[in-house]
Design a protein around this motif. Sequence first.
Motif, mmCIF file in Angstrom:
data_model
loop_
_atom_site.group_PDB
_atom_site.id
_atom_site.type_symbol
_atom_site.label_atom_id
_atom_site.label_comp_id
_atom_site.label_asym_id
_atom_site.label_seq_id
_atom_site.Cartn_x
_atom_site.Cartn_y
_atom_site.Cartn_z
ATOM 1 N N GLU A 267 0.836 -1.223 0.000
ATOM 2 C CA GLU A 267 0.000 0.000 0.000
ATOM 3 C C GLU A 267 0.860 1.258 0.000
ATOM 4 O OE1 GLU A 267 -2.628 0.024 3.384
ATOM 5 O OE2 GLU A 267 -3.395 -1.965 2.826
ATOM 6 N N HIS A 268 1.861 1.290 0.898
ATOM 7 C CA HIS A 268 2.695 2.501 0.999
ATOM 8 C C HIS A 268 3.557 2.689 -0.251
ATOM 9 C CE1 HIS A 268 1.340 3.163 4.996
ATOM 10 N NE2 HIS A 268 1.833 2.038 5.444
ATOM 11 N N MET A 269 4.064 1.575 -0.752
ATOM 12 C CA MET A 269 4.892 1.656 -1.958
ATOM 13 C C MET A 269 4.081 2.215 -3.124
ATOM 14 S SD MET A 269 7.050 -1.607 -3.138
ATOM 15 C CE MET A 269 8.343 -1.763 -1.952
ATOM 16 N N LEU A 270 2.852 1.724 -3.241
ATOM 17 C CA LEU A 270 2.026 2.159 -4.369
ATOM 18 C C LEU A 270 1.587 3.617 -4.219
ATOM 19 C CD1 LEU A 270 0.041 -1.127 -5.019
ATOM 20 C CD2 LEU A 270 1.792 -0.072 -6.466
ATOM 21 N N GLU A 271 1.401 4.057 -2.949
ATOM 22 C CA GLU A 271 1.116 5.491 -2.750
ATOM 23 C C GLU A 271 2.269 6.328 -3.279
ATOM 24 O OE1 GLU A 271 0.544 6.244 1.466
ATOM 25 O OE2 GLU A 271 -1.195 4.898 1.413
ATOM 26 N N ARG A 272 3.476 5.872 -2.944
ATOM 27 C CA ARG A 272 4.666 6.615 -3.366
ATOM 28 C C ARG A 272 4.845 6.563 -4.888
ATOM 29 N NH1 ARG A 272 9.390 6.535 -0.503
ATOM 30 N NH2 ARG A 272 11.093 7.585 -1.564
ATOM 31 N N LEU A 273 4.475 5.431 -5.491
ATOM 32 C CA LEU A 273 4.659 5.277 -6.943
ATOM 33 C C LEU A 273 3.518 5.911 -7.742
ATOM 34 C CD1 LEU A 273 5.984 1.590 -7.144
ATOM 35 C CD2 LEU A 273 7.276 3.680 -7.584
ATOM 36 N N ALA A 274 2.424 6.265 -7.058
ATOM 37 C CA ALA A 274 1.228 6.736 -7.793
ATOM 38 C C ALA A 274 1.526 7.896 -8.747
ATOM 39 C CB ALA A 274 0.120 7.104 -6.808
ATOM 40 N N PRO A 275 2.247 8.953 -8.312
ATOM 41 C CA PRO A 275 2.497 10.040 -9.266
ATOM 42 C C PRO A 275 3.344 9.587 -10.455
ATOM 43 C CG PRO A 275 3.451 10.552 -7.088
ATOM 44 C CD PRO A 275 2.745 9.236 -6.968
ATOM 45 N N ILE A 276 4.244 8.639 -10.217
ATOM 46 C CA ILE A 276 5.069 8.118 -11.329
ATOM 47 C C ILE A 276 4.190 7.330 -12.286
ATOM 48 C CG2 ILE A 276 6.968 6.527 -11.888
ATOM 49 C CD1 ILE A 276 8.297 7.337 -9.274
ATOM 50 N N HIS A 277 3.312 6.493 -11.707
ATOM 51 C CA HIS A 277 2.405 5.701 -12.564
ATOM 52 C C HIS A 277 1.465 6.605 -13.345
ATOM 53 C CE1 HIS A 277 2.965 1.834 -9.975
ATOM 54 N NE2 HIS A 277 3.899 2.000 -10.867
ATOM 55 N N GLU A 278 1.145 7.741 -12.764
ATOM 56 C CA GLU A 278 0.225 8.653 -13.461
ATOM 57 C C GLU A 278 0.922 9.318 -14.661
ATOM 58 O OE1 GLU A 278 -1.893 11.124 -10.635
ATOM 59 O OE2 GLU A 278 -1.979 12.637 -12.238
ATOM 60 N N ARG A 279 2.189 9.724 -14.458
ATOM 61 C CA ARG A 279 2.882 10.482 -15.516
ATOM 62 C C ARG A 279 3.517 9.582 -16.573
ATOM 63 N NH1 ARG A 279 4.718 14.472 -11.152
ATOM 64 N NH2 ARG A 279 6.171 12.888 -10.497
ATOM 65 N N ARG A 280 3.968 8.387 -16.188
ATOM 66 C CA ARG A 280 4.832 7.605 -17.063
ATOM 67 C C ARG A 280 4.190 7.183 -18.398
ATOM 68 N NH1 ARG A 280 7.783 3.603 -18.900
ATOM 69 N NH2 ARG A 280 9.979 3.586 -18.404
ATOM 70 N N PRO A 281 2.947 6.663 -18.385
ATOM 71 C CA PRO A 281 2.402 6.178 -19.659
ATOM 72 C C PRO A 281 2.322 7.273 -20.717
ATOM 73 C CG PRO A 281 1.012 5.501 -17.819
ATOM 74 C CD PRO A 281 2.019 6.436 -17.266
#
Length: 320
Positions: A267-281
Motif C-alpha cells: 500500500e505505501h509503496m504504491l502510494e509513493r509510486l502513484a504520481p510516477i504511474h500517473e505520468r509515465r504512460p
Amino acid sequence: MRPTGPLHLGHLTGALDNWRRLQEDYECFYCIVDWHALTTDYADTSAIRENVIEVTVDWLAAGLDPGRSTLFIQSLVPQHAELHLLLSMITPVPWLERVPSYKEQQQQLQNRDLSTYGFLGYPLLQTADIIVYRADAVPVGEDQAPHVELTREVVRRFNNFYGPVFPEPKTLLTETPRTPGTDGRKMSKSYDNAILLKDSPSEVKAKLRPMVTDPARKRRTDPGEPDVCPVFDLHKAFSPPETREWVVPGCRQATIGCLDCKGRLAEHMLERLAPIHERRPELAKRPDTVWDILQAGSQRARETAEATMDAVRAAMKIRY
Ligand code: SF4
C-alpha cells in the motif's frame, strides 16, 4: 546515470528522490552516460538507444524537471571526451589502478574482459563529466565517494600546472537506504529481483508476495525479527513510522503474518509510486518529445562545457 534500461526502486531511493530535491537549491546537470555503458558493455551495444529513452522517461516521471535542470546525453557533448583526453595526459596510472571499483568490478564481471584502456580510465572520464561543468558539488552514494576524491586530486594537479581553472567539487553524500530486491540481495536488474518504477500495482504486489523474509518465520506462529528481514528494509524506505511500529511487535510476537506485513508495504509503496504511474504512460507514448528534451538539454550542456574548454585550452596554451 548509466543507460541500463527501466529504473527500479533502488534508483528511486538511492538517487532520484535526492536529485529531485536538489533541483530546488542548485543548478543541476543530470547526464545519461552512454560512453560509460561502453566501458563494460562494449561487445553488445544494441540496447543503449532504447535504454536511454527508458531512463529518461523514468527521470521525468519521477519529477526531474527539464525546465529547471539540464537533462542530457554524454555523447552529445563531445567536450567530455576532449577534457578526458587532456586529463589523461596528467593523471598517473596508479591513481586509477587504486580506485576500489577497478579491481572489484573486474572480479565481479568475470564473464567480460575488463583489462581495457577504457575501463581503467572510466573514473577519469567521470572526472571530466563533473569538472567540465565546473561543478561545486556532486551527489553520490558512499560507494562512489572515492571517485569524487580522485576528481579532487586531478583538479589540484591540473590547477597546479596550468592555473586555477576548476573548483574542487564537494561530495554531497546521499544517505542511501538499503533497498533489497525480492531475493534479499541488493536490488539490481542483473539479479532479476527488481521492482521497476513502471511495474503496475498488480505486478508490484505479485513481486512482493513471494519476497524472502526472516528465514526463522517458517510458519505464521513462528516469531520473527524485522532487523534481519529484507521486507522490513523496504518498510524503512517506504512506510511511515506508525506502520513500522505496527510491524516490529507484530512480527516479534507473531501476531501478524508476513503476507499482512507485505500487504501494508505494498500500500505505501504504491502510494509513493502513484504520481510516477500517473505520468509515465503519457511520457512513454511520446518518445519524440523525450528526444527533444534530451537534444535541448544537450545543447545547453554543450554551451556550458564549451565555455569551460575554452578556458582549459587557454590555460594549457593550446588555444589557436
Ligand atoms: S512479519 Fe514482516 S518483518 Fe516480520 S518476517 Fe514477516 S515480512 Fe519480515
